[in-house]
Scaffold this motif. Structure first.
Motif, PDB file in Angstrom:
ATOM      1  N   THR A  88       0.836  -1.203   0.000  1.00 17.47           N
ATOM      2  CA  THR A  88       0.000   0.000   0.000  1.00 17.47           C
ATOM      3  C   THR A  88       0.867   1.248   0.000  1.00 17.47           C
ATOM      4  O   THR A  88       0.646   2.182  -0.780  1.00 17.47           O
ATOM      5  CB  THR A  88      -0.904   0.005   1.245  1.00 17.47           C
ATOM      6  N   ILE A  89       1.861   1.258   0.891  1.00 16.08           N
ATOM      7  CA  ILE A  89       2.730   2.433   0.959  1.00 16.08           C
ATOM      8  C   ILE A  89       3.421   2.650  -0.378  1.00 16.08           C
ATOM      9  O   ILE A  89       3.495   3.767  -0.895  1.00 16.08           O
ATOM     10  CB  ILE A  89       3.756   2.263   2.096  1.00 16.08           C
ATOM     11  N   ILE A 130      -4.755   9.221  -7.400  1.00 17.75           N
ATOM     12  CA  ILE A 130      -4.592   9.501  -5.972  1.00 17.75           C
ATOM     13  C   ILE A 130      -5.863  10.134  -5.414  1.00 17.75           C
ATOM     14  O   ILE A 130      -6.228   9.914  -4.251  1.00 17.75           O
ATOM     15  CB  ILE A 130      -3.342  10.378  -5.731  1.00 17.75           C
ATOM     16  N   PHE A 181      -8.096   7.301  -4.753  1.00 12.71           N
ATOM     17  CA  PHE A 181      -7.594   6.606  -3.575  1.00 12.71           C
ATOM     18  C   PHE A 181      -8.027   7.341  -2.314  1.00 12.71           C
ATOM     19  O   PHE A 181      -8.535   6.737  -1.364  1.00 12.71           O
ATOM     20  CB  PHE A 181      -6.067   6.518  -3.662  1.00 12.71           C
ATOM     21  N   ALA A 182      -7.836   8.670  -2.326  1.00 13.90           N
ATOM     22  CA  ALA A 182      -8.204   9.455  -1.152  1.00 13.90           C
ATOM     23  C   ALA A 182      -9.701   9.334  -0.884  1.00 13.90           C
ATOM     24  O   ALA A 182     -10.134   9.182   0.257  1.00 13.90           O
ATOM     25  CB  ALA A 182      -7.827  10.922  -1.361  1.00 13.90           C
ATOM     26  N   LEU A 208     -10.449   6.019   0.570  1.00 11.43           N
ATOM     27  CA  LEU A 208      -9.859   5.944   1.902  1.00 11.43           C
ATOM     28  C   LEU A 208     -10.745   6.664   2.910  1.00 11.43           C
ATOM     29  O   LEU A 208     -11.050   6.137   3.984  1.00 11.43           O
ATOM     30  CB  LEU A 208      -8.459   6.570   1.881  1.00 11.43           C
ATOM     31  N   THR A 217       2.206  12.479  -9.182  1.00 12.13           N
ATOM     32  CA  THR A 217       1.215  13.531  -8.978  1.00 12.13           C
ATOM     33  C   THR A 217       1.892  14.872  -8.746  1.00 12.13           C
ATOM     34  O   THR A 217       1.501  15.893  -9.310  1.00 12.13           O
ATOM     35  CB  THR A 217       0.326  13.183  -7.773  1.00 12.13           C
ATOM     36  N   ILE A 254       1.031   4.180  -2.861  1.00 12.19           N
ATOM     37  CA  ILE A 254       0.796   5.603  -2.587  1.00 12.19           C
ATOM     38  C   ILE A 254       1.990   6.426  -3.054  1.00 12.19           C
ATOM     39  O   ILE A 254       1.837   7.447  -3.733  1.00 12.19           O
ATOM     40  CB  ILE A 254       0.565   5.840  -1.082  1.00 12.19           C
ATOM     41  N   LEU A 297       2.266   6.787  -6.794  1.00  9.14           N
ATOM     42  CA  LEU A 297       1.273   7.748  -7.280  1.00  9.14           C
ATOM     43  C   LEU A 297       1.687   9.170  -6.922  1.00  9.14           C
ATOM     44  O   LEU A 297       1.582  10.089  -7.726  1.00  9.14           O
ATOM     45  CB  LEU A 297      -0.094   7.462  -6.649  1.00  9.14           C
ATOM     46  N   LEU A 298       2.176   9.282  -5.678  1.00 10.58           N
ATOM     47  CA  LEU A 298       2.452  10.610  -5.153  1.00 10.58           C
ATOM     48  C   LEU A 298       3.512  11.341  -5.976  1.00 10.58           C
ATOM     49  O   LEU A 298       3.339  12.501  -6.351  1.00 10.58           O
ATOM     50  CB  LEU A 298       2.900  10.473  -3.700  1.00 10.58           C
TER      51      LEU A 298
END
Ligand SMILES: Nc1ncnc2c1ncn2[C@@H]1O[C@H](COP(=O)(O)OP(=O)(O)OP(=O)(O)O)[C@@H](O)[C@H]1O
Ligand SMILES: [Mg+2]
Lengths: 274, 488
Positions: free
Chosen positions: B206-207, B463, B466-467, B470, B217, B210, B213-214
Motif C-alpha cells: 500500500t505504501i 490519488i 484513492f483518497a 480511503l 502527482t 501511494i 502515485l504521489l
C-alpha cells in the motif's frame, strides 16, 4: 344476606392470610407431545398451571423442561423442526387453535430466558419495546409510566433511574435479568415463563430475583424451570418433575420435597442422579 | 552454481536436518523425563535453522552482487561525452548487460573469447536466438566478457557461503536437540515472525502504491496548477502534439468526480434496497432448502466479470432503454444509449450480491437470543426484524454499504461501455457522463509521451480516487466503532 357476604369476605381474607392457594387452573396441558424432526422430546405430558402460583419444572438436563415451557407460548413455532401435538389451553381456550393469534398469545404469556438478552437499546427502550409494538400507551406520558412501574415491579428502578437512556447491555448480569423481567412485565402478561432465569447470576442477584418472583406471584401466574432444588423449594408452590420426556409426577412443592411418590423424584431431589 | 540449484541444495540440507533432528529427539526420549517438545518440533527447528538464515543470505547476496555488477560495468564504460554514440550512460550500461546475458548463450569457448567486433558477433548470437540492439558498440564486448567472469566468481563465492551457513545452521539445530530443549516455543516464535512478515507485505505494498502515485502527482502539479485540476469544470486535455495552443489542456476534475459519484449513487439506489431485502429474506424467512439454492445463485452473480455486465449494458440494455424512451416520448427518446442511468442500473445489479451476501452474514450473526426476546414479547417477525435485528446489525450493514460504495466508485469496465467516455457535467441521468477510472485508462493508454501532463494527470486522478475511497473506509470504520460502543 349481609351477614353471608361478610363471612364470605372474611373467609377470603383468611384464605389469603393463611396462604391457602387459589386453585383456578390458568393453563392446562393434555397429552402434550413434541417432536424435533423424527425425535420425540416430550411424551403425553398432562400438566396444569394454577393461577397466581409459581409452578417449578425440575428434572435432569435434556428431559424436556424447556421444551414444555416453550410450548406454553408457542415459542416452539420458531424452531423449524419442532412439531407439537396434544392440547394446551389458556383460560380454557386452545392455544394451538389455528384461529388463535400467536402474537397476541405471546403478549399474554410472556417469557424470560436463561441468559439475560436485553436488546442493544437503552434501558428505557428495552422496557418500552413491548408496550410500543402492542400500542399499550395511548396518551403521551403513558409510556413513561408503564416503564417506570415495570422497572419498579422488577425491583430495578432505583438502580437505573438516573441512566434510563444508557444502553441496557451496560448493566450487570443480574440487573440485565431484572431488566428482561421488567420488559416482560411491561406488556402486562397473565403468565410469565422463566427458563432458568438465575443460572447466569451470582447468589445475591439470585436472591433478589427470587424475592421478585415471590412478589410477582400476587399478580401473575409463573412457570419457572430451575436446576436448583433449593430454588424450587423456596419460590414455588407446585413442582413438576420431568424425566426423559415424561412427566414423572406433579404436586405441591412441600409434598414433592418431603414425600415424593416416585422413586426417580426422590433420587433426583436427593442428588442421586441428574 | 545457479541460484535455483543453491536454493534446492539449501532445502535438501533443511530436509536432512529435519529428519536427523527428529530422529535424535526420538532416540533421546527414554521415557524417564517428559520431553518438553514433541520430536517433530525439534525436526522443524533444525529445518528452520538450516534454511532461514541461508535463504536470507541468498536473497541479500543475489541482490547485492547484481548491484555490484552494474556499478562495475558502469565504471568501465568510457566517459559520457557530447558525441558519444549512445544517448545516456544508463542506456549504455543496459546494452552491455544484455550483451553479457547474450554471451551466456554461446558455447563457453566463444563466450570467453568472442570476436572483437559486434558486426561479427551479432550473427552468431542471432543464430542462438539472441536479438540485441543494433547500436551495441564494439568496446562493450570486453566489458561484457569481464562482467560475466566476475559474475561467475561472485556466484561461486555466494554459493559456498550460503551452503556453509546452511550446514552450520543444520548442525546447530541438531545439536540443540535435548529432552528439555524448548523447540516448540522456538518454532512458535518463528511462525509468529512469518505471519507478521506476511501482513507487513500488504502494508508495504500500500505504501509503495501511494508513493508511486504521489511522485507522479507532484510531477503533474508542477506543470498544471492545483486550481485547474480541483476546481476546473471542463475536462479537455489537448494532445501535446497539437502544440499550437500550448500543450496545456484543461484538467477539470469536477465533471469526472460528478460522473463518478452520480453513477455510484444510481448504482447504490439499486443495490442497497434490493440487496438488503434479499439478505433479510435469506437470513430470516427462507427455508434451509431455498437458501441452499438461492444463496449460491446470488453469489454466482458476483462472479460474472464486470466486462460482461458492460457488454450487456452496451448491447442490450442501453439500446433497449433508448428505444423504450423513444416509444414513450416520441422522437429520438430522452434516454441516450450510453447514460448514467444505464451504467448505474447495471452496476447496481452487479453490486446486489455484494450487499446481500455481506448483509446476510451480518444479519445471521445477530444472536438468536435477540430474536427470541422479541418474539417472546409478542412481536411479529417483521417487527422483530425492523426494530431489533436491523438496528443490532446496523453498524455492520453500514460498513457493508460503504464497502460496496467503494467498489462502485472504483468500477471501470461497466462505465466505459455503458456510460461512455464523454466528460459531461450534467444533472440529467439520461445523458452520458464519465468517471475518474475511465479517464485514467483513457490517459494512460495511447501513445502519448509519458512525461506530459496528459499522461501524468492519470496519477493525480488515481490519488484522488484513492483518497476518496480511503475517506469512505475511514468513515465506515468510524460508524462501525461508534455503534459498537453503544451496543456492546
Ligand atoms: N432445537 C432443537 N432441535 C432438536 N432437538 C432439540 C432442540 N431443542 C431441544 N432438543 C432436544 O429435546 C430434548 C429436550 O430438550 P430441552 O431443551 O427441553 O431440555 P431441558 O430439560 O431444558 O434441558 P436443560 O436442563 O439442559 O436445559 C433434548 O434431548 C434435546 O436434545
Ligand atoms: Mg433448558
Amino acid at each position: 344476606m349481609n351477614i353471608m357476604t361478610e363471612t364470605a369476605l372474611e373467609s377470603a381474607v383468611n384464605d389469603k392470610m393463611n396462604g391457602t392457594p387459589n386453585e383456578t387452573i390458568k393453563m392446562r396441558g393434555r397429552k402434550v407431545c413434541v417432536f424435533y424432526g423424527e425425535k420425540q422430546a416430550l411424551f403425553d405430558v398432562d400438566l396444569d398451571v394454577r393461577e397466581n402460583q409459581v409452578t417449578a419444572l425440575i428434572g435432569p438436563s435434556g428431559c424436556g423442561k424447556s421444551t414444555f415451557l416453550r410450548c406454553l407460548n408457542r415459542m416452539n413455532d420458531t424452531i423449524d423442526s419442532a412439531r407439537v401435538a396434544g392440547k394446551i389451553t389458556l383460560d380454557d381456550e386452545d392455544i394451538y387453535d389455528p384461529k388463535i393469534d400467536v402474537v397476541e398469545l405471546r403478549a399474554r404469556v410472556g417469557m424470560v430466558f436463561q441468559k439475560p438478552n436485553p436488546f442493544p437499546k437503552s434501558i428505557f427502550e428495552n422496557v418500552a419495546y413491548g408496550p410500543r409494538i402492542h400500542g399499550l400507551a395511548r396518551k403521551k406520558g403513558d409510556l413513561d409510566e408503564i416503564v417506570e412501574t415495570s422497572l419498579k415491579k422488577a425491583g430495578l428502578f432505583n438502580e437505573v433511574k438516573d441512566r434510563l437512556h444508557e444502553p441496557g447491555t451496560g448493566l450487570s448480569g443480574g440487573q440485565q435479568q431484572r431488566l428482561c423481567i421488567a420488559r416482560a412485565i411491561a406488556v402486562s402478561p397473565e403468565v410469565i415463563l422463566m427458563d432458568e432465569p438465575c443460572s447466569a447470576l451470582d447468589p445475591i442477584a439470585t436472591a433478589r430475583v427470587e424475592e421478585l418472583i415471590d412478589e410477582l406471584r400476587q399478580n401473575y401466574t409463573i412457570v419457572i424451570v430451575t436446576h436448583s432444588m433449593q430454588q424450587a423449594a423456596r419460590v414455588s408452590q407446585r413442582t413438576a418433575m420431568f424425566h426423559m420426556g415424561y412427566l414423572v409426577e406433579e404436586g405441591e412443592t412441600d409434598k414433592m420435597f418431603t414425600n415424593p411418590d416416585d422413586r426417580r423424584t426422590q433420587d433426583y431431589i436427593t442428588g442421586r442422579f441428574g | 552454481m545457479s541460484l535455483m540449484l543453491v536454493f534446492a541444495a539449501v532445502l535438501a540440507i533443511g530436509a536432512v536436518a529435519f529428519f536427523v533432528g527428529r530422529q535424535r529427539a526420538l532416540v533421546q526420549d527414554d521415557g524417564k523425563v517428559k520431553p518438553h517438545s514433541r520430536a517433530h518440533y525439534h525436526g522443524w527447528w533444525a529445518f528452520l535453522l538450516a534454511t532461514m538464515p541461508a535463504l536470507l543470505l541468498l536473497i541479500v547476496w543475489g541482490v547485492g552482487s547484481n548491484v555490484y555488477l552494474q556499478e562495475h560495468i558502469k565504471s568501465q564504460l568510457p566517459m559520457q561525452t557530447a558525441d558519444s554514440p549512445i544517448a545516456s550512460e544508463k542506456l549504455a550500461a543496459s546494452l552491455t548487460t544484455s550483451l553479457a546475458n547474450g554471451l551466456r548463450r554461446l558455447d563457453p569457448q566463444t563466450a570467453a573469447n568472442p570476436p572483437a567486433s559486434f558486426a561479427e558477433l551479432q550473427p552468431q548470437l542471432a543464430a542462438r536466438g539472441v536479438a540485441l540492439a543494433p547500436d551495441t558498440q564494439d568496446y562493450m564486448i570486453p566489458i561484457a566478457v569481464d562482467a560475466n567472469r566476475m559474475q561467475d566468481r561472485l556466484s561461486l563465492i555466494g554459493a559456498i557461503l550460503i551452503l556453509a551457513v546452511s550446514i552450520g545452521g543444520a548442525t546447530l539445530g541438531v545439536s540443540h536437540v535435548q529432552v528439555r530443549a524448548r523447540a516448540r516455543n522456538n518454532v512458535e516464535k518463528l511462525v509468529l515472525w512469518g505471519l507478521l512478515g506476511a501482513s507487513t507485505i500488504a502494508i508495504l505494498t500500500t505504501i509503495g502504491i501511494i508513493l508511486s502515485l504521489l511522485f507522479q502527482t507532484i510531477n503533474f502539479f508542477e506543470r498544471v496548477p492545483l486550481t485547474n485540476f480541483f476546481f476546473g469544470t471542463v475536462w479537455d486535455p489537448r494532445f501535446a502534439a497539437a502544440g499550437s495552443g500550448g500543450s496545456e489542456g484543461q484538467f477539470g476534475l469536477i465533471p469526472l468526480l460528478a460522473g463518478t459519484l452520480y453513477i455510484a449513487l444510481v448504482a447504490m439506489l439499486v443495490a442497497v434496497p434490493v440487496g438488503l431485502m434479499s439478505a433479510v429474506y435469506m437470513a430470516e424467512y427462507a427455508s434451509p432448502r431455498v437458501r441452499a439454492v438461492v444463496k449460491p445463485a446470488l453469489e454466482l452473480l458476483a462472479g460474472i466479470p464486470t466486462i460482461v455486465y458492460g457488454i450487456f449494458a452496451l448491447v442490450t440494455l442501453g439500446p433497449f432503454l433508448r428505444d423504450l424512451s423513444a416509444a414513450l416520448a416520441g422522437g429520438t427518446g430522452f434516454i441516450q444509449a450510453q447514460s448514467v442511468f444505464t451504467a448505474g442500473l447495471v452496476m447496481g445489479v452487479m453490486l446486489i450480491p455484494v450487499v446481500s451476501s455481506l448483509s446476510d452474514d451480518i444479519i445471521t450473526a445477530v444472536p438468536r437470543a435477540m430474536r427470541d426476546g422479541s418474539l417472546g414479547l409478542g412481536a411479529t417477525r417483521s417487527e422483530t426484524i425492523k426494530r431489533v435485528i436491523l438496528p443490532a446489525a446496523l453498524p455492520g450493514i453500514v460498513g457493508a454499504i460503504l464497502l460496496t460504495a467503494s467498489r462502485a466508485i472504483g468500477e471501470t469496465m461497466i462505465v466505459v461501455l455503458a456510460a461512455g467516455v464523454a466528460a459531461n457535467l450534467t444533472a440529467n441521468p439520461f445523458e452520458a457522463m464519465t468517471t475518474i477510472t475511465v479517464k485514467i485508462v483513457n490517459q494512460l493508454t495511447g501513445d502519448l509521451e509519458f512525461n506530459s501532463p496528459q499522461t501524468l494527470v492519470a496519477f493525480a486522478l488515481g490519488i484522488t480516487l484513492f483518497a476518496l475511497t480511503l475517506v469512505m473506509n475511514i468513515f465506515a470504520l468510524y460508524i462501525v466503532r461508534k455503534y459498537r460502543e453503544q451496543y456492546e
